[in-house]
Design an enzyme around this catalytic site. Structure first.
Site, PDB file in Angstrom:
ATOM      1  N   HIS A 194      53.651  52.955  36.917  1.00 48.43           N
ATOM      2  CA  HIS A 194      53.456  53.531  35.584  1.00 48.43           C
ATOM      3  C   HIS A 194      53.275  52.375  34.615  1.00 48.43           C
ATOM      4  CE1 HIS A 194      53.867  56.673  32.453  1.00 48.43           C
ATOM      5  NE2 HIS A 194      54.292  55.644  31.731  1.00 48.43           N
ATOM      6  N   CYS A 195      52.117  52.345  33.982  1.00 47.08           N
ATOM      7  CA  CYS A 195      51.783  51.231  33.095  1.00 47.08           C
ATOM      8  C   CYS A 195      52.121  51.595  31.651  1.00 47.08           C
ATOM      9  CB  CYS A 195      50.299  50.888  33.211  1.00 47.08           C
ATOM     10  SG  CYS A 195      49.805  49.495  32.163  1.00 47.08           S
ATOM     11  N   PRO A 196      53.066  50.902  31.018  1.00 50.25           N
ATOM     12  CA  PRO A 196      53.409  51.216  29.627  1.00 50.25           C
ATOM     13  C   PRO A 196      52.318  50.821  28.640  1.00 50.25           C
ATOM     14  CG  PRO A 196      54.612  49.280  30.367  1.00 50.25           C
ATOM     15  CD  PRO A 196      53.895  49.814  31.565  1.00 50.25           C
ATOM     16  N   GLY A 225      50.063  53.802  28.838  1.00 43.67           N
ATOM     17  CA  GLY A 225      50.795  55.050  28.662  1.00 43.67           C
ATOM     18  C   GLY A 225      50.464  56.094  29.697  1.00 43.67           C
ATOM     19  N   GLN A 226      50.275  55.686  30.946  1.00 39.72           N
ATOM     20  CA  GLN A 226      49.873  56.626  31.984  1.00 39.72           C
ATOM     21  C   GLN A 226      50.251  56.076  33.357  1.00 39.72           C
ATOM     22  OE1 GLN A 226      49.435  59.547  33.083  1.00 39.72           O
ATOM     23  NE2 GLN A 226      47.454  60.113  32.160  1.00 39.72           N
TER      24      GLN A 226
END
Length: 356
Positions: free
Chosen positions: A175-177, A180-181
């Protein structure tokens, strides 16, 4: 841009038929939807605006203080070409960012009830539950797939449940901050293109900032330090892009390695195969072909489909009944207290007559 919708009463019926709503309004994950369910983001979608700012702010500085001056110094429309290529390249990076963050990453639809299996585990409490894992053979290698109690399904191979988005995602990478996805089967290609293109964009900006400094140094016959002082914007962009290169450049190199062995970030850090070799490895050429040249599978979710509206949560009725019961108990206690105060008290004169 929200996945929440106002709670409506049970009496909202149309001609006696069951009310239907769009599927994204009854979505059980923590995603945020936009444009009527056409775009799906993670719960931390606001970080996209920060990422866009980190791209656009230095882009504007480069156009105003570097590219514009190069347009005046270079002949044969060389400066115009530098500016046009940069603007198009920046727009391409932003499009890749939106493609990564606004599409279904490969969410596996939830089941409404646990799957039917023969060999359920019987606990001491007498409750039979689904086994936590089961074996699947992939290219001759035994792979254990886990049961997800939230989604009530056995996760497909290479699938994992994201605790942030609260969904099972196929070929889950991480999950890549920054976008945001979740990064999974359906957006990994765009994610890699985004970080790799951002790396090239940083090199592009840094290269032409150095070119502008060198031209100042030669025009004024001064040292490189005095030339840097003459253009502080170029110096700031060189430092900024150098720091960014350590991040996006390092990520690009790491994911190039993962693509070459057909492995996800999650598998690289968390999973080890018993035989030592990944059953998904098709060789370097085959792995790159699978990542970049195969068609992206369609989404398994139709967020705009019309589905029956879910009833109000049971917790609301339980809470209201609890409050009603507590109020009833308080009223009964007050009535008992009043009746005790209203009981007749003995007359002292009568008591003395009886004692005598």
């Amino acid at each position: 841009m929200s996945s929440l919708h106002p709670i409506e009463s049970h009496s909202d019926m149309v001609n006696g038929a069951e009310e239907v709503v769009r599927a994204y309004r009854t979505w059980k994950g923590s995603n945020i939807f936009c444009l009527g369910g056409r775009l799906i983001f993670g719960p931390d979608a606001r970080s996209i605006f920060l990422t866009m700012f980190l791209i656009l702010a230095p882009a504007v500085i480069f156009c105003v203080f570097v590219a514009r001056n190069l347009m005046e110094q270079l002949s044969n429309h060389g400066g115009i070409a530098i500016l046009v290529v940069f603007v198009v390249f920046t727009a391409f990076v932003l499009v890749l960012l939106l493609l990564t963050s606004s599409r279904d990453p490969g969410i596996v639809p939830r089941n409404s009830q646990p799957p039917e299996v023969e060999d359920r585990i019987l606990f001491m409490s007498g409750v039979a539950r689904v086994p936590p894992t089961k074996d699947v053979i992939i290219n001759g290698v035994t792979v254990k797939v886990k049961y997800c109690g939230t989604c009530m399904l056995y996760r497909p191979p290479r699938c994992s449940h994201c605790s942030i988005c609260d969904n099972c995602v196929e070929r889950f990478d991480h999950h890549c901050p920054w976008v945001g996805q979740c990064i999974g089967l359906r957006n990994y290609r765009f994610f890699f293109m985004f970080i790799f293109s951002t790396t090239l964009l940083c090199l592009y900006v840094q290269g032409f900032c150095w070119l502008y400094i060198v031209r100042i140094m030669r025009a004024e016959n001064s040292s490189i330090w005095r030339a840097m002082i003459r253009t502080p914007a170029s110096l700031a962009l060189i430092i900024y892009t150098f720091l960014c290169l350590w991040f996006v450049g390092g990520l690009s190199i790491f994911h190039l390695y993962l693509i070459s062995i057909n492995q996800s970030t999650y598998e690289n850090f968390r999973y080890r195969y018993n035989s030592g070799a990944s059953p998904y490895n098709k060789g370097i050429i085959g792995n790159f072909m699978e990542t970049f040249c195969t068609s992206i599978p369609p989404s398994k979710n139709n967020f705009r489909a019309k589905v029956p509206k879910l009833p109000l949560p049971v917790s609301h009725s339980v809470g209201s009944s609890f409050l009603a019961n507590s109020r009833r108990e308080q009223e009964q206690e007050q009535e008992l207290g009043k009746s005790k105060h209203m009981e007749p008290q003995p007359d002292p004169a009568t008591e003395n007559w009886h004692q005598s």
